[in-house]
Design an enzyme around this catalytic site. Structure first.
Site, mmCIF file in Angstrom:
data_model
loop_
_atom_site.group_PDB
_atom_site.id
_atom_site.type_symbol
_atom_site.label_atom_id
_atom_site.label_comp_id
_atom_site.label_asym_id
_atom_site.label_seq_id
_atom_site.Cartn_x
_atom_site.Cartn_y
_atom_site.Cartn_z
ATOM 1 N N GLY A 1 0.792 -1.229 0.000
ATOM 2 C CA GLY A 1 0.000 0.000 0.000
ATOM 3 C C GLY A 1 0.819 1.271 0.000
ATOM 4 O O GLY A 1 0.322 2.326 0.396
ATOM 5 N N GLN A 2 2.078 1.196 -0.429
ATOM 6 C CA GLN A 2 2.877 2.425 -0.498
ATOM 7 C C GLN A 2 2.212 3.408 -1.456
ATOM 8 O O GLN A 2 1.850 3.044 -2.586
ATOM 9 C CB GLN A 2 4.302 2.106 -0.980
ATOM 10 C CG GLN A 2 5.211 3.332 -0.974
ATOM 11 C CD GLN A 2 6.658 3.017 -1.375
ATOM 12 O OE1 GLN A 2 6.998 1.874 -1.716
ATOM 13 N NE2 GLN A 2 7.492 4.035 -1.343
ATOM 14 N N SER A 3 2.040 4.635 -0.990
ATOM 15 C CA SER A 3 1.357 5.631 -1.823
ATOM 16 C C SER A 3 2.265 6.800 -2.199
ATOM 17 O O SER A 3 1.964 7.522 -3.151
ATOM 18 C CB SER A 3 0.102 6.158 -1.111
ATOM 19 O OG SER A 3 0.447 6.774 0.109
ATOM 20 N N HIS B 1 9.872 6.364 3.395
ATOM 21 C CA HIS B 1 9.472 7.005 4.658
ATOM 22 C C HIS B 1 9.196 5.943 5.699
ATOM 23 O O HIS B 1 8.606 4.906 5.414
ATOM 24 C CB HIS B 1 8.254 7.908 4.456
ATOM 25 C CG HIS B 1 7.126 7.279 3.693
ATOM 26 N ND1 HIS B 1 7.147 7.124 2.332
ATOM 27 C CD2 HIS B 1 5.951 6.758 4.113
ATOM 28 C CE1 HIS B 1 6.035 6.534 1.940
ATOM 29 N NE2 HIS B 1 5.289 6.292 3.001
#
Ligand code: 5GP
Ligand code: ZN
Length: 114
Positions: free
Chosen positions: A93-95, A100
């Protein structure tokens, strides 16, 4: 990377609630917090995902973990405990595609994650 959201936060083109900064790293509060403490700790260097790390990044990523440890103590969540999360690519789910570390704490955190 002028089209990267977090690079634009580093350069102050986009405002954020900065909690910590040094020559290598910046930490700021997440715009959509999932816990009483939810900040993002990022390298100033643009690296899209942790899968893109290179040997030369070893010291930088060791440094990030020391910063996270100090921030957790500063926020008063170190004794009860906290979670550090890095989402990598689509299935996680990296957006935002600038590495980070989510630092989450101040409440009980369920496991396993969704
Ligand atoms: P990811 O889903 O990539 O692991 O996490 C991206 C995080 O960045 C999310 O928790 C989201 O709320 C946060 N975020 C997205 N845009 C902004 C922004 O403009 N400012 C801040 N402070 N956080 C943001
Ligand atoms: Zn970037």
């Amino acid at each position: 990377m002028s089209d990267c959201l977090f690079c634009r936060i580093v350069s102050r083109e986009i405002p954020s609630d900065i909690v910590y900064e040094d020559e290598l790293v910046i930490a700021f509060n997440d715009i959509n917090p999932q816990a009483p403490v939810h900040m993002l700790v990022i390298p100033k260097k643009h690296i899209p995902t942790i899968a893109d790390l290179e040997d030369a990044d070893r010291d930088l990523f060791g440094h990030i973990h020391m910063v996270i440890k100090d921030l957790a103590r500063q926020e008063g969540i170190d004794e009860k405990g906290y979670r550090v999360v890095v989402n990598c690519r689509e299935s996680a789910g990296q957006s935002v595609f600038h590495v980070h570390f989510h630092l989450l704490g101040g409440r009980s955190l369920g496991w396993p994650p969704g």
